[in-house]
Design a protein around this motif. Sequence first.
Motif, PDB file in Angstrom:
ATOM      1  N   ALA A 507     -15.405  77.739  14.390  1.00  0.00           N
ATOM      2  CA  ALA A 507     -14.990  78.724  15.396  1.00  0.00           C
ATOM      3  C   ALA A 507     -15.825  78.596  16.667  1.00  0.00           C
ATOM      4  CB  ALA A 507     -15.098  80.129  14.820  1.00  0.00           C
ATOM      5  N   ASN A 508     -17.136  78.416  16.531  1.00  0.00           N
ATOM      6  CA  ASN A 508     -17.992  78.264  17.709  1.00  0.00           C
ATOM      7  C   ASN A 508     -17.698  76.965  18.446  1.00  0.00           C
ATOM      8  OD1 ASN A 508     -19.218  80.715  17.269  1.00  0.00           O
ATOM      9  ND2 ASN A 508     -21.028  79.858  16.264  1.00  0.00           N
ATOM     10  N   ALA A 509     -17.418  75.902  17.706  1.00  0.00           N
ATOM     11  CA  ALA A 509     -17.075  74.632  18.353  1.00  0.00           C
ATOM     12  C   ALA A 509     -15.782  74.777  19.152  1.00  0.00           C
ATOM     13  CB  ALA A 509     -16.944  73.529  17.303  1.00  0.00           C
ATOM     14  N   GLN A 510     -14.802  75.453  18.568  1.00  0.00           N
ATOM     15  CA  GLN A 510     -13.535  75.667  19.288  1.00  0.00           C
ATOM     16  C   GLN A 510     -13.761  76.487  20.557  1.00  0.00           C
ATOM     17  OE1 GLN A 510     -11.505  77.407  15.921  1.00  0.00           O
ATOM     18  NE2 GLN A 510     -10.242  75.584  15.585  1.00  0.00           N
ATOM     19  N   ALA A 511     -14.617  77.520  20.465  1.00  0.00           N
ATOM     20  CA  ALA A 511     -14.872  78.376  21.622  1.00  0.00           C
ATOM     21  C   ALA A 511     -15.561  77.603  22.746  1.00  0.00           C
ATOM     22  CB  ALA A 511     -15.722  79.579  21.201  1.00  0.00           C
ATOM     23  N   VAL A 512     -16.566  76.786  22.405  1.00  0.00           N
ATOM     24  CA  VAL A 512     -17.267  75.989  23.415  1.00  0.00           C
ATOM     25  C   VAL A 512     -16.310  74.979  24.052  1.00  0.00           C
ATOM     26  CG1 VAL A 512     -19.044  74.213  23.723  1.00  0.00           C
ATOM     27  CG2 VAL A 512     -19.569  76.296  22.446  1.00  0.00           C
ATOM     28  N   PHE A 513     -15.495  74.344  23.227  1.00  0.00           N
ATOM     29  CA  PHE A 513     -14.538  73.366  23.752  1.00  0.00           C
ATOM     30  C   PHE A 513     -13.581  74.016  24.753  1.00  0.00           C
ATOM     31  CE2 PHE A 513     -10.326  71.328  23.377  1.00  0.00           C
ATOM     32  CZ  PHE A 513     -10.654  70.063  23.848  1.00  0.00           C
ATOM     33  N   LYS A 514     -13.107  75.218  24.442  1.00  0.00           N
ATOM     34  CA  LYS A 514     -12.195  75.910  25.356  1.00  0.00           C
ATOM     35  C   LYS A 514     -12.880  76.217  26.688  1.00  0.00           C
ATOM     36  CE  LYS A 514      -9.265  78.053  21.836  1.00  0.00           C
ATOM     37  NZ  LYS A 514      -8.845  79.323  21.194  1.00  0.00           N
ATOM     38  N   GLN A 515     -14.150  76.636  26.621  1.00  0.00           N
ATOM     39  CA  GLN A 515     -14.875  76.940  27.855  1.00  0.00           C
ATOM     40  C   GLN A 515     -15.055  75.689  28.711  1.00  0.00           C
ATOM     41  OE1 GLN A 515     -18.183  79.146  25.667  1.00  0.00           O
ATOM     42  NE2 GLN A 515     -18.153  80.274  27.586  1.00  0.00           N
ATOM     43  N   LEU A 516     -15.450  74.603  28.071  1.00  0.00           N
ATOM     44  CA  LEU A 516     -15.702  73.373  28.824  1.00  0.00           C
ATOM     45  C   LEU A 516     -14.403  72.775  29.366  1.00  0.00           C
ATOM     46  CD1 LEU A 516     -18.338  71.758  26.442  1.00  0.00           C
ATOM     47  CD2 LEU A 516     -18.760  72.447  28.801  1.00  0.00           C
ATOM     48  N   SER A 517     -13.392  72.672  28.533  1.00  0.00           N
ATOM     49  CA  SER A 517     -12.167  71.978  28.942  1.00  0.00           C
ATOM     50  C   SER A 517     -11.371  72.764  29.977  1.00  0.00           C
ATOM     51  CB  SER A 517     -11.295  71.682  27.718  1.00  0.00           C
ATOM     52  OG  SER A 517     -10.943  72.880  27.044  1.00  0.00           O
ATOM     53  N   ALA A 518     -11.736  74.038  30.186  1.00  0.00           N
ATOM     54  CA  ALA A 518     -11.079  74.820  31.234  1.00  0.00           C
ATOM     55  C   ALA A 518     -11.536  74.396  32.626  1.00  0.00           C
ATOM     56  CB  ALA A 518     -11.363  76.309  31.022  1.00  0.00           C
ATOM     57  N   ILE A 519     -12.639  73.649  32.704  1.00  0.00           N
ATOM     58  CA  ILE A 519     -13.155  73.173  33.992  1.00  0.00           C
ATOM     59  C   ILE A 519     -12.423  71.893  34.367  1.00  0.00           C
ATOM     60  CG2 ILE A 519     -15.207  72.540  35.295  1.00  0.00           C
ATOM     61  CD1 ILE A 519     -15.200  75.418  34.213  1.00  0.00           C
ATOM     62  N   ASP A 520     -11.686  71.913  35.438  1.00  0.00           N
ATOM     63  CA  ASP A 520     -10.836  70.789  35.836  1.00  0.00           C
ATOM     64  C   ASP A 520     -11.607  69.808  36.714  1.00  0.00           C
ATOM     65  OD1 ASP A 520      -8.738  69.110  36.243  1.00  0.00           O
ATOM     66  OD2 ASP A 520      -7.701  70.397  37.691  1.00  0.00           O
TER      67      ASP A 520
END
Length: 844
Positions: A507-520
């Motif tokens: 769950a934490n890995a998914q959350a971090v990935f979402k935060q990072l990948s939102a940066i274009d």
Amino acid sequence: MRRKIHNKTSNTPLQPLPLAQCLAKTFADQQAGRKVTEHCQIVGEIARALLQQMPSGLRKDLFPPGSELIAAIHDVGKISPTFQEKIYRGTKGYIKNSKPELKTANPELEKNWDGHASVSQATAEELNIGKYIPEIVGQHHGYAPRLSNLANDAVFGGKAWQQQREILIEALKKWFNSEFPEVKNDEQARVLAGLTSVADWIGSGSLFDEPDKDWQPLIHTALNEAGFIQPKLQPNLSFQQIFPFEPNAIQQDLINNSNQAGVYVLEAPMGIGKTEAALYAAYQHMATGQATGIYFALPTQLTSDKIHTRMNAFLDVILAPDSPHRDALLIHGNAWLKQTELGKEGQPNGSWFQAGKRRILAPFAVGTIDQALMAVMNVKHGFVRSFGLAGKVVILDEVHSYDAYTGTILDELVRALRAWHCTVIILSATLTAQRRQKLTAQTAKSQHYPLISVAPNGAGLQEIAPAPPASHQLLIRCCQLQVQALDEALKRAEAGQQVLWIENTVANAQAVFKQLSAIDIDVEYGLLHSRFLKCDRAKNEKKWVDLYGKGKNKVRKQRGRILVGTQVLEQSLDIDADFLISRFCPTDMLLQRMGRLWRHQDNYRPPNTAYEAWLLTPEPDAAIADAKQQFGDSAKVYAPYVLCRSLQVWQALEKIELPTDIRPLIEATYQARKETGKMLEYQQTLEKKRETLQRLALVGLSKGGQNLPETASTRYSEQDSVQVLLIKACQPAQQGMEVTLLNGEKYLLPKNLKFYDKPRWRELAALLLKNCVQVVNYHAPEKLSVKELDWLGNYFYLGDPASSESLLRVAQVDDAGEIKRLTGGAALPGHQLSYDARYGYQCD
């Protein structure tokens, strides 16, 4: 004392059926199959053929003459009135209780003593042939039956039916020209029980269905189709002929000192080539006839999946061009399933169809440590795993990462492997001296690092200290603000670096990935964890291991990347990152994660790239004051006491020398010491948990009482997991059910496919397995009944037929990615479940 079961029907028949009428099997469309006599002969001959493939020393010590006779008598209990009435009722046209000898037989009574296996055990006990042989034949279905009666009791047909069973046993002695052997101990009994079950599985395969077909010429074919044909090796290969480089000093020391059966522990830095050293040592043992194969055991399924690539490259060189099963051995998992047949248990709807279990019987296998540990546990079919390991080189990787529960069972496994003529090679970068001493069962003295502990069978412990590789200074920064780490990861990736971010939970890995990948920005993002469908996980893993692998300088120069993942990234994956950010975890796991940094010196790195790792930590005093709150989800994965001890070691560090500091860091974390205050509280909590774990382990190891199910955990976990099949849709079709997978492909699942196209049947079952995901129990879709999943009953093992609830969970994914019940509505009330190929399985 046994409590007898009495037959409540009137007058149990005194006259038995003639042996020539006693059925063992039915086949196809309710047709009468092989008789008991023939089936027993077939199974005994298969056992004899399996034994002929084994090295003479293995046969002499574990499988003496007469072992095939034990396998042959496994089904003599089918010569009983209740079983014969039951099987005849399964044949077309039979009228209930129409045979005079069976006129009062009631098959329902068999549930009181677990069926014919109990009768086989009671029959063998009556012969006074020792303690073990009756238990072996009684357990041939994988577990100890509930036996309350003696062989001559009325419910088993009385003396007349027992005499018939004894007549068959005497006939089998003459057929095999042998007497029953002496079985000396538990370890020997386990492998003989495994031999019996495996021979029964093969002898129950479709090759032997038709009773009018001559079965004797089919024995070799049956072994071949089941995969039990000895592979041929290329002789006299050097290390350099197998691997494209010369062995380093550490590898050469292991190779030179592991030339006889025993236990060998290699402690060496991450990335030093421990896997190649172990594989070459295993090749030497096989080439000299000391071993029959290799089982390479890793901590998790994801790591064991990936190392198949390296194992395949190894096998491609050492297997002769004309070696049987060369192609199947070189293809992971599903090909082996589709190309081999292992009787009823190994069919798609059998409990042993899944590759995770079946691999342990293959000549060369990469699997999880759990399957090996079950070889010494009191679980269903545990002894089949014992048989699968006997005589092999067993390589245990990442041993340091196992908790007290697994550690207790692991010590027992290593002891048993020695008795089963195995050579055990244990690989670790971060092993404590205490664990090394328990594994070798001898006093360990050396504090050198790297270190090779050599414990040949029958000899004392020798500790060899190879010359250490050059040390390198790694910069360390403890960071308490995640936002700083996010900014740093993006800045490094924008500069062209390959960044690795490891979390402790999915769950934490998914959350971090979402935060990072939102940066274009011009950065490529990836996510790796265990909650992807097997098919998606394989593609995802291949892509990112290739991008972060050795010699990928062209793609590394294209752009920076950030790969986010969980513990799967710290184990056995050959990935090379420029910069690491890790959620804080125990010292040994931190060091493993740091082993993913700068792994290959020839790989391209952008100018001014620092050899550095950031650790996401709580504030040290606050962590000790309230570890569960400060460490959050990490405290559910790792013991708060070990997290606090580790944090005390790392909090003031600004740099470390690798590998020089590995041993001091490990010992500083785990060395016993007196505690006070909150640390004493955490320490006492851990000690209580360890005691509980050890008691659980000893229950699992118990050889008496009821068997535990195969779902019994080999490690302590409050998060038991289940298998979930995710599909797009399913709808009834004329011949069965049409299923649409998440990729849009449609497949018809005919209900009776197994009767007319077995290869296609196995192929479809293997395909469905690739569309499953393993999910923690309380985040899985609600349970379904076996009846609701009847259409999948020919393609999956749904569990005990007597159970109302299926072991498999099934749900469908709609166009928005939400997971729903097959009939519509929430798959798990109170939670929103979703799946997509980018994030994996999610529960909100």
